[in-house]
Design an enzyme around this catalytic site. Structure first.
Site, PDB file in Angstrom:
ATOM      1  N   ASP A 115     -12.274  -2.970  -7.707  1.00  0.00           N
ATOM      2  CA  ASP A 115     -11.264  -1.722  -7.754  1.00  0.00           C
ATOM      3  C   ASP A 115      -9.925  -2.221  -8.325  1.00  0.00           C
ATOM      4  O   ASP A 115      -9.700  -3.285  -8.161  1.00  0.00           O
ATOM      5  CB  ASP A 115     -10.673  -1.285  -6.412  1.00  0.00           C
ATOM      6  CG  ASP A 115     -10.382   0.275  -6.784  1.00  0.00           C
ATOM      7  OD1 ASP A 115     -11.068   1.145  -7.028  1.00  0.00           O
ATOM      8  OD2 ASP A 115      -9.031   0.363  -6.387  1.00  0.00           O
ATOM      9  N   THR A 116      -9.475  -1.387  -9.289  1.00  0.00           N
ATOM     10  CA  THR A 116      -8.283  -1.881 -10.032  1.00  0.00           C
ATOM     11  C   THR A 116      -7.066  -0.464 -10.041  1.00  0.00           C
ATOM     12  O   THR A 116      -7.564   0.508 -10.263  1.00  0.00           O
ATOM     13  CB  THR A 116      -8.716  -1.999 -11.581  1.00  0.00           C
ATOM     14  OG1 THR A 116      -9.655  -2.966 -11.819  1.00  0.00           O
ATOM     15  CG2 THR A 116      -7.646  -2.514 -12.595  1.00  0.00           C
TER      16      THR A 116
END
Length: 195
Positions: free
Chosen positions: A77-78
């Protein structure tokens, strides 16, 4: 030492990210894309804790749906951290325009969390990188938005393609900027294979 392709010839990428897939394929690794759907909500306020929590939520969901994967699995996840605020994907072109205007001439931090299923265990962690934008005119922003790269991208840009033209300088891992802290993941493989 063997190459990462030899140690991990195939992997399941639980993500639709073309950048993550491209990074792994660039190492010669065969990638099976199997995205997992979660609501992407975390109560963690710390940016690294937030992205790591979301990566682990994705891994938990994946392992519930596929309890005994025969291949390694990567979930990531970013988020963009800007002026203390966590910024995800833009949901409209207007929201994307507002994000890029805010970033103009300023620095933001890319926080990237990962969960990695390897040899029957789940490892997790995170990494950060820094990106400073050029001063952008409305014309620059509109030209970039017309490329449609903003769609589905944290912070409304993709640094690996035309989004690079928005950037003045970077600090940190390029792979982390693309949403995959592969150096950290590969270090887990290397340490395990060296035992």
């Amino acid at each position: 030492m063997a190459s990462y392709r030899e140690m991990m010839p195939e992997v399941i990428l639980a993500s639709q990210s073309v950048a993550r897939k491209w990074l792994l394929e660039n190492e010669g690794i065969k990638v099976h894309v199997m995205p997992t759907g979660i609501d992407e909500h975390s109560d963690k306020k710390d940016p690294l804790g937030h992205v790591e929590d979301l990566a682990m939520q994705k891994m938990d969901r994946f392992l519930k749906e596929h309890p005994r994967p025969s291949l390694p699995v990567i979930c990531c996840d970013t988020m963009i951290v800007f002026e203390g605020e966590l910024i995800g994907k833009a949901h409209s072109i207007g929201e994307a325009r507002a994000m890029l205007r805010r970033f103009s001439g300023r620095e933001q931090v890319i926080a990237c969390g990962y969960a990695f299923f390897w040899q029957g265990r789940v490892y997790h962690g995170s990494d950060i990188a820094h990106v400073r934008f050029k001063a952008l005119s409305d014309k620059d922003i509109d030209a970039y938005l017309a490329t449609r790269e903003w769609e589905g991208a944290a912070g409304a840009y993709r640094i690996q393609w035309k989004g690079k033209s928005l950037v003045e300088s970077t600090e940190g891992s390029e792979a982390t900027m693309l949403g995959l802290p592969q150096e950290k993941i590969f270090a887990i493989i290397g340490a395990d294979c060296a035992r």
